[in-house]
Design a protein around this motif. Sequence first.
Motif, PDB file in Angstrom:
ATOM      1  N   THR A   1       0.887  -1.433  -0.107  1.00  0.00           N
ATOM      2  CA  THR A   1       0.078  -0.358  -0.354  1.00  0.00           C
ATOM      3  C   THR A   1       0.989   1.219  -0.120  1.00  0.00           C
ATOM      4  OG1 THR A   1       0.232   0.467   2.480  1.00  0.00           O
ATOM      5  CG2 THR A   1      -1.435  -0.642   1.566  1.00  0.00           C
ATOM      6  N   PHE A   2       0.320   2.125  -0.168  1.00  0.00           N
ATOM      7  CA  PHE A   2       1.012   3.720  -0.100  1.00  0.00           C
ATOM      8  C   PHE A   2       2.169   3.593   1.331  1.00  0.00           C
ATOM      9  CE2 PHE A   2      -1.964   5.501  -3.249  1.00  0.00           C
ATOM     10  CZ  PHE A   2      -0.914   6.310  -3.555  1.00  0.00           C
ATOM     11  N   ILE A   3       1.118   2.984   2.027  1.00  0.00           N
ATOM     12  CA  ILE A   3       1.964   2.648   3.587  1.00  0.00           C
ATOM     13  C   ILE A   3       3.048   2.261   3.917  1.00  0.00           C
ATOM     14  CG2 ILE A   3       2.264   2.145   6.449  1.00  0.00           C
ATOM     15  CD1 ILE A   3       0.374   4.740   5.363  1.00  0.00           C
ATOM     16  N   THR A   4       3.527   0.944   2.930  1.00  0.00           N
ATOM     17  CA  THR A   4       4.451  -0.244   2.351  1.00  0.00           C
ATOM     18  C   THR A   4       5.904   0.990   2.224  1.00  0.00           C
ATOM     19  OG1 THR A   4       2.984  -1.434   2.136  1.00  0.00           O
ATOM     20  CG2 THR A   4       5.341  -1.934   1.822  1.00  0.00           C
TER      21      THR A   4
ATOM     22  N   ALA B   1      -4.944  -1.695  -2.967  1.00  0.00           N
ATOM     23  CA  ALA B   1      -4.290  -2.753  -2.064  1.00  0.00           C
ATOM     24  C   ALA B   1      -5.786  -2.299  -1.135  1.00  0.00           C
ATOM     25  CB  ALA B   1      -3.485  -3.378  -1.975  1.00  0.00           C
ATOM     26  N   ASP B   2      -4.636  -0.875  -0.691  1.00  0.00           N
ATOM     27  CA  ASP B   2      -5.523  -0.205   0.425  1.00  0.00           C
ATOM     28  C   ASP B   2      -7.091  -0.105   1.019  1.00  0.00           C
ATOM     29  OD1 ASP B   2      -3.171   0.796  -1.396  1.00  0.00           O
ATOM     30  OD2 ASP B   2      -2.677   2.513   0.744  1.00  0.00           O
ATOM     31  N   LEU B   3      -7.293  -0.168  -0.267  1.00  0.00           N
ATOM     32  CA  LEU B   3      -9.075  -0.905  -0.134  1.00  0.00           C
ATOM     33  C   LEU B   3      -9.827  -1.349  -0.335  1.00  0.00           C
ATOM     34  CD1 LEU B   3      -9.842   3.713  -1.168  1.00  0.00           C
ATOM     35  CD2 LEU B   3      -9.005   2.992   1.517  1.00  0.00           C
ATOM     36  N   THR B   4      -9.179  -2.387  -0.717  1.00  0.00           N
ATOM     37  CA  THR B   4     -10.289  -3.667  -2.053  1.00  0.00           C
ATOM     38  C   THR B   4     -10.469  -4.239  -0.787  1.00  0.00           C
ATOM     39  OG1 THR B   4      -9.984  -4.817  -3.399  1.00  0.00           O
ATOM     40  CG2 THR B   4      -7.974  -4.617  -1.927  1.00  0.00           C
ATOM     41  N   PRO B   5     -11.809  -5.197  -0.643  1.00  0.00           N
ATOM     42  CA  PRO B   5     -12.636  -5.963   0.315  1.00  0.00           C
ATOM     43  C   PRO B   5     -11.799  -7.196   0.795  1.00  0.00           C
ATOM     44  CG  PRO B   5     -13.993  -5.434  -1.588  1.00  0.00           C
ATOM     45  CD  PRO B   5     -12.576  -4.965  -2.306  1.00  0.00           C
ATOM     46  N   SER B   6     -10.857  -7.638   1.433  1.00  0.00           N
ATOM     47  CA  SER B   6      -9.844  -8.111   1.931  1.00  0.00           C
ATOM     48  C   SER B   6     -10.465  -8.954   3.679  1.00  0.00           C
ATOM     49  CB  SER B   6      -8.841  -7.535   2.652  1.00  0.00           C
ATOM     50  OG  SER B   6      -8.488  -6.852   1.534  1.00  0.00           O
TER      51      SER B   6
ATOM     52  N   TYR C   1      -9.692 -10.428   7.349  1.00  0.00           N
ATOM     53  CA  TYR C   1      -9.334  -9.713   8.319  1.00  0.00           C
ATOM     54  C   TYR C   1      -7.991 -10.025   8.672  1.00  0.00           C
ATOM     55  CZ  TYR C   1     -10.059  -7.018  12.503  1.00  0.00           C
ATOM     56  OH  TYR C   1      -9.577  -5.958  13.768  1.00  0.00           O
ATOM     57  N   SER C   2      -7.428 -11.556   7.815  1.00  0.00           N
ATOM     58  CA  SER C   2      -5.660 -11.438   8.159  1.00  0.00           C
ATOM     59  C   SER C   2      -5.198 -10.641   7.873  1.00  0.00           C
ATOM     60  CB  SER C   2      -5.534 -12.817   7.686  1.00  0.00           C
ATOM     61  OG  SER C   2      -5.648 -13.061   6.198  1.00  0.00           O
ATOM     62  N   PHE C   3      -5.656 -10.109   6.362  1.00  0.00           N
ATOM     63  CA  PHE C   3      -4.973  -8.592   5.216  1.00  0.00           C
ATOM     64  C   PHE C   3      -4.938  -7.779   5.929  1.00  0.00           C
ATOM     65  CE2 PHE C   3      -6.062 -12.157   2.034  1.00  0.00           C
ATOM     66  CZ  PHE C   3      -4.666 -12.478   1.621  1.00  0.00           C
ATOM     67  N   ILE C   4      -6.355  -7.224   6.895  1.00  0.00           N
ATOM     68  CA  ILE C   4      -6.524  -6.184   7.560  1.00  0.00           C
ATOM     69  C   ILE C   4      -5.693  -5.756   8.536  1.00  0.00           C
ATOM     70  CG2 ILE C   4      -8.347  -4.955   8.476  1.00  0.00           C
ATOM     71  CD1 ILE C   4      -8.594  -4.858   5.746  1.00  0.00           C
ATOM     72  N   GLU C   5      -5.358  -7.428   9.122  1.00  0.00           N
ATOM     73  CA  GLU C   5      -4.321  -6.916  10.104  1.00  0.00           C
ATOM     74  C   GLU C   5      -2.481  -7.282   9.239  1.00  0.00           C
ATOM     75  OE1 GLU C   5      -4.662 -10.958  11.994  1.00  0.00           O
ATOM     76  OE2 GLU C   5      -6.595 -10.048  13.835  1.00  0.00           O
ATOM     77  N   ASP C   6      -2.453  -7.517   8.395  1.00  0.00           N
ATOM     78  CA  ASP C   6      -1.362  -7.058   8.177  1.00  0.00           C
ATOM     79  C   ASP C   6      -0.806  -5.302   8.184  1.00  0.00           C
ATOM     80  OD1 ASP C   6       1.307  -7.488   6.675  1.00  0.00           O
ATOM     81  OD2 ASP C   6       0.181  -8.043   4.839  1.00  0.00           O
ATOM     82  N   ILE C   7      -2.310  -5.490   7.967  1.00  0.00           N
ATOM     83  CA  ILE C   7      -1.892  -3.261   6.434  1.00  0.00           C
ATOM     84  C   ILE C   7      -1.717  -2.157   8.638  1.00  0.00           C
ATOM     85  CG2 ILE C   7      -3.485  -1.388   5.848  1.00  0.00           C
ATOM     86  CD1 ILE C   7      -4.805  -3.226   3.618  1.00  0.00           C
ATOM     87  N   LYS C   8      -2.315  -3.514   9.454  1.00  0.00           N
ATOM     88  CA  LYS C   8      -2.353  -2.396  10.763  1.00  0.00           C
ATOM     89  C   LYS C   8      -0.879  -2.221  11.188  1.00  0.00           C
ATOM     90  CE  LYS C   8      -3.757  -0.758  14.348  1.00  0.00           C
ATOM     91  NZ  LYS C   8      -4.906   0.719  13.927  1.00  0.00           N
TER      92      LYS C   8
ATOM     93  N   ILE D   1     -16.540 -13.621   6.697  1.00  0.00           N
ATOM     94  CA  ILE D   1     -16.632 -11.697   6.312  1.00  0.00           C
ATOM     95  C   ILE D   1     -15.389 -10.586   6.058  1.00  0.00           C
ATOM     96  CG2 ILE D   1     -17.462  -9.446   7.880  1.00  0.00           C
ATOM     97  CD1 ILE D   1     -19.769 -11.703   7.589  1.00  0.00           C
ATOM     98  N   LEU D   2     -15.698  -9.937   4.675  1.00  0.00           N
ATOM     99  CA  LEU D   2     -15.163  -9.144   4.053  1.00  0.00           C
ATOM    100  C   LEU D   2     -14.817  -7.207   4.913  1.00  0.00           C
ATOM    101  CD1 LEU D   2     -14.886  -9.992   0.280  1.00  0.00           C
ATOM    102  CD2 LEU D   2     -13.584 -11.081   2.275  1.00  0.00           C
ATOM    103  N   TYR D   3     -13.471  -7.090   4.954  1.00  0.00           N
ATOM    104  CA  TYR D   3     -13.515  -5.847   5.436  1.00  0.00           C
ATOM    105  C   TYR D   3     -12.925  -4.755   4.456  1.00  0.00           C
ATOM    106  CZ  TYR D   3     -14.852  -8.476   9.658  1.00  0.00           C
ATOM    107  OH  TYR D   3     -15.523  -8.974  10.239  1.00  0.00           O
ATOM    108  N   SER D   4     -12.710  -3.139   4.382  1.00  0.00           N
ATOM    109  CA  SER D   4     -12.307  -2.394   3.648  1.00  0.00           C
ATOM    110  C   SER D   4     -11.062  -2.086   5.275  1.00  0.00           C
ATOM    111  CB  SER D   4     -12.637  -1.474   2.683  1.00  0.00           C
ATOM    112  OG  SER D   4     -11.813  -0.504   2.067  1.00  0.00           O
ATOM    113  N   TYR D   5      -9.951  -1.439   5.147  1.00  0.00           N
ATOM    114  CA  TYR D   5      -8.941  -0.732   5.962  1.00  0.00           C
ATOM    115  C   TYR D   5      -9.609   0.962   6.540  1.00  0.00           C
ATOM    116  CZ  TYR D   5      -5.196   0.855   9.644  1.00  0.00           C
ATOM    117  OH  TYR D   5      -5.090   0.782  10.323  1.00  0.00           O
TER     118      TYR D   5
END
Length: 267
Positions: free
Chosen positions: A83-86, A108-113, A115-122, A151-155
Amino acid sequence: MYNLSYPESKLQFGPGNERKGNDFRIISSSPYIGNTYDTLIFTDSKGSCIENKVVCWTDKLIEEFKSENKTFLFISRPKDMTTFITLVNFLDLNIISFKNLITNVGYADLTPSKYSFIEDIKKQILNTEYDLNLVPKELEKYKLSTGSHEILYSYNFGKIENLISNYLSNKFENIILLGTMFFSEKINLKRHRPNSFYKKLRESNDYIKKICSYNQNINFFNPIPNQNSKLKNYAHDGVHFTSEGHNLFFKNFVTYLKQDDIRYFKK
């Protein structure tokens, strides 16, 4: 041109899940990681190929830079969620200066993901000024290929576009942020996508454009912008390019780079 992918590379990318697949690539115009380059090309998985014997748009772009005697460092998908943070973490952790930036991050910043991928961004954003500590957005329940549901999430980044824009603007003389293709929900893709996927494609472009809007040295360009019936020929899964997609993306992008007001190929 030198392939300097892990473990030979000494580059640091910060916290988050390291990408182990073939789409993680590091290519330098020099046989070692230098201190200065003309251009950083930093991409997510869309900067590599998932089909055999397909020449990526990034490989074609690298050949173009070589022909113009321009120095470059190309990095593709260093993290599972690039993502931009990377990108920001990479720039903070490595003492390398660049004149120009070309990047396609933002999808990847906003795509439906999951929760494990959301935790990766976190993990990547934690304890930075970009971490507003907001709760991820729950989008929908999605049926996986295994038949189970998840369940899919977006960061939820909040309003950080200005911070990212100012940071990048101060790091580079010239910046091009590349948009992503967006598809209608009516398109027939081999890989079924969740309903929220299509909305998030458009939101990703809006997010990238907003980052561009704060500083004059940041430009937005989408090499395949139009909604048409041929789009599925360019990206079979709605994200990653086919051979035809890579060719069209490169053709349109290199034409844009060679315009009079773009400085990448100026002597």
